[in-house]
Design an enzyme around this catalytic site. Structure first.
Site, PDB file in Angstrom:
ATOM      1  N   PHE A  65       0.844  -1.198   0.000  1.00 14.99           N
ATOM      2  CA  PHE A  65       0.000   0.000   0.000  1.00 14.99           C
ATOM      3  C   PHE A  65       0.875   1.243   0.000  1.00 14.99           C
ATOM      4  CE2 PHE A  65      -4.401  -1.376   0.668  1.00 14.99           C
ATOM      5  CZ  PHE A  65      -4.178  -2.740   0.771  1.00 14.99           C
ATOM      6  N   GLU A 246      -2.089  -4.915  13.245  1.00 10.42           N
ATOM      7  CA  GLU A 246      -1.003  -5.738  13.795  1.00 10.42           C
ATOM      8  C   GLU A 246      -1.458  -6.445  15.080  1.00 10.42           C
ATOM      9  OE1 GLU A 246       3.355  -4.552  13.585  1.00 10.42           O
ATOM     10  OE2 GLU A 246       2.927  -4.188  15.696  1.00 10.42           O
TER      11      GLU A 246
HETATM   12  C1  UD2 Z   1       4.070  -0.657  12.115  1.00 12.75           C
HETATM   13  C2  UD2 Z   1       4.028  -1.909  11.267  1.00 12.75           C
HETATM   14  C3  UD2 Z   1       2.909  -1.750  10.250  1.00 12.75           C
HETATM   15  C4  UD2 Z   1       1.578  -1.551  10.950  1.00 12.75           C
HETATM   16  C5  UD2 Z   1       1.693  -0.343  11.890  1.00 12.75           C
HETATM   17  C6  UD2 Z   1       0.501  -0.219  12.806  1.00 12.75           C
HETATM   18  C7  UD2 Z   1       6.108  -3.155  10.916  1.00 12.75           C
HETATM   19  C8  UD2 Z   1       7.517  -3.006  10.560  1.00 12.75           C
HETATM   20  N1  UD2 Z   1       5.324  -2.076  10.659  1.00 12.75           N
HETATM   21  O1  UD2 Z   1       4.582   0.307  11.193  1.00 12.75           O
HETATM   22  O2  UD2 Z   1       2.807  -2.863   9.397  1.00 12.75           O
HETATM   23  O3  UD2 Z   1       1.234  -2.722  11.653  1.00 12.75           O
HETATM   24  O4  UD2 Z   1       2.830  -0.431  12.743  1.00 12.75           O
HETATM   25  O5  UD2 Z   1      -0.618   0.159  12.141  1.00 12.75           O
HETATM   26  O6  UD2 Z   1       5.673  -4.178  11.349  1.00 12.75           O
HETATM   27  N2  UD2 Z   1       0.537   3.552   4.779  1.00 12.75           N
HETATM   28  C9  UD2 Z   1       0.342   4.350   3.655  1.00 12.75           C
HETATM   29  N3  UD2 Z   1       0.093   5.679   3.838  1.00 12.75           N
HETATM   30  C10 UD2 Z   1       0.050   6.259   5.075  1.00 12.75           C
HETATM   31  C11 UD2 Z   1       0.266   5.444   6.206  1.00 12.75           C
HETATM   32  C12 UD2 Z   1       0.516   4.095   6.022  1.00 12.75           C
HETATM   33  O7  UD2 Z   1       0.373   3.873   2.531  1.00 12.75           O
HETATM   34  O8  UD2 Z   1      -0.160   7.489   5.151  1.00 12.75           O
HETATM   35  C13 UD2 Z   1       0.777   2.105   4.579  1.00 12.75           C
HETATM   36  C14 UD2 Z   1       2.181   1.834   4.044  1.00 12.75           C
HETATM   37  O9  UD2 Z   1       2.161   0.672   3.245  1.00 12.75           O
HETATM   38  C15 UD2 Z   1       2.972   1.569   5.314  1.00 12.75           C
HETATM   39  C16 UD2 Z   1       1.931   0.826   6.149  1.00 12.75           C
HETATM   40  O10 UD2 Z   1       0.667   1.422   5.830  1.00 12.75           O
HETATM   41  O11 UD2 Z   1       4.136   0.816   5.052  1.00 12.75           O
HETATM   42  C17 UD2 Z   1       2.141   0.874   7.673  1.00 12.75           C
HETATM   43  O12 UD2 Z   1       2.211   2.206   8.126  1.00 12.75           O
HETATM   44  P1  UD2 Z   1       3.518   2.775   8.812  1.00 12.75           P
HETATM   45  O13 UD2 Z   1       4.699   2.199   8.098  1.00 12.75           O
HETATM   46  O14 UD2 Z   1       3.442   4.224   8.924  1.00 12.75           O
HETATM   47  O15 UD2 Z   1       3.411   2.156  10.232  1.00 12.75           O
HETATM   48  P2  UD2 Z   1       4.606   1.841  11.261  1.00 12.75           P
HETATM   49  O16 UD2 Z   1       5.902   2.327  10.734  1.00 12.75           O
HETATM   50  O17 UD2 Z   1       4.222   2.335  12.613  1.00 12.75           O
END
Ligand code: UD2
Length: 296
Positions: A65, A246
């Site tokens: 995504f 998650e």
């Molecule tokens: C963690 C998790 C993620 C998810 C999240 C809680 C790992 C390494 N990462 O990452 O999978 O479980 O916590 O919700 O396990 N995205 C978009 N646009 C946005 C925001 C998110 O496309 O504006 C998508 C994108 O593919 C991204 C994913 O959602 O990689 C997860 O979002 P994140 O990477 O910001 O979340 P993060 O780093 O807290």
């Protein structure tokens, strides 16, 4: 017949070669209490694994995504997937985005495909992250029998090393790189009983990451159906689990044990110093400025 004989000889040769290597690790846990393998470097022979799986002419799907500003991560994700993700297999990457015109054109090897599916944007990053399960479920319902396995991956990541047939299994979870050294009591499971993602203090095997999981189409269909339904039902009651999908994924894997577990080599985080047991980083999350890229 001659071809079959040659293939058998080749497999036999590989098996013999395999016996000469030491595929043991004593510094890490390599099997779960329910006897599922935990995949670490030097616990498998990549040549042998490919010799088993390549003749099956499998198609591996991956979903990613890239909503809003996250589209900027696509180029590196797609370019590095061409170098390391299931090389020599049929691979179909499904990109879900609200900015289809910004999806970069990346040179793809024969047998590899990228499809774009347009999704709505959202003002809440939690919503974007959590709605992925639902959209993957819809995609899976549409896929034909020609897709065999699927992996659901975070876009803000790059491949750095082989991610291949050793990762295939019916239900595949990846151990979260941030918690694998911690006691169960420190895992950030959902602890409120009012959520369907609730885990009691004595529950839990590992803390798995939401940024990478997969399995056979049927198994991931069941997983995404349960997790998205539980997320929705929570939402109707005004509840959002601590780590959105998650948390629901972790609850699902507690009740439905993964048949294969991938070590944190399969999702490291660039901001973390590399621990000695991490002999190779295959896929890792890049360092990002959350305030600058998330919608809120
Ligand atoms: C963690 C998790 C993620 C998810 C999240 C809680 C790992 C390494 N990462 O990452 O999978 O479980 O916590 O919700 O396990 N995205 C978009 N646009 C946005 C925001 C998110 O496309 O504006 C998508 C994108 O593919 C991204 C994913 O959602 O990689 C997860 O979002 P994140 O990477 O910001 O979340 P993060 O780093 O807290």
């Amino acid at each position: 017949l001659l071809l079959l004989l040659l293939q058998t000889l080749q497999l036999f040769q590989i098996l013999l070669l395999g016996c000469c290597f030491d595929f043991r690790r004593t510094d890490v846990v390599t099997v779960t209490p329910w006897l599922a393998p935990i995949v670490w470097e030097s616990t498998f022979d990549p040549v042998l694994m490919d010799a088993i799986f390549k003749p099956q002419n499998l198609t591996i799907a991956a979903t990613v995504f890239a909503v809003g500003k996250y589209v900027q991560f696509l180029k590196d994700f797609l370019k590095t997937s061409e170098q390391f993700f299931f090389i020599g297999f049929n691979v179909h990457i499904y990109v879900f985005t609200d900015r289809p015109n910004d999806v970069p054109k990346v040179q793809l090897a024969p047998g590899r495909k990228v499809s774009v599916r347009v999704v709505q944007s959202s003002q809440r990053w939690q919503e974007i992250s959590a709605r992925r399960m639902e959209m993957v479920h819809t995609l899976l319902l549409e896929l034909s029998d020609s897709t065999h396995f699927i992996f659901c991956l975070d876009v803000d990541s790059k491949f750095h090393g082989r991610w291949g047939s050793e990762s295939l299994g019916e239900l595949v979870a990846v151990v979260h790189p941030g918690y694998y050294g911690n006691p169960r009591s420190r895992f950030p499971f959902e602890r409120r009983t009012k959520s369907r993602a609730y885990m009691a203090p004595s529950d839990g095997d590992f803390y798995y990451c939401g940024g990478a999981f997969g399995g056979s189409v049927d198994q991931v269909l069941a997983l995404t159906q349960t997790c998205s339904k539980n997320y929705r039902d929570d939402e109707k009651e005004g509840v959002e689990a601590a780590w959105q999908e998650e948390s629901h994924l972790n609850r699902y894997f507690w009740e439905n044990k993964p048949s294969k577990v991938l070590s944190p080599e399969y999702l490291w985080q660039d901001f973390k110093p590399r621990n000695p047991e991490i002999r190779i980083i295959r896929f890792s999350g890049v360092i990002k400025n959350y305030a600058a890229i998330r919608p809120n």
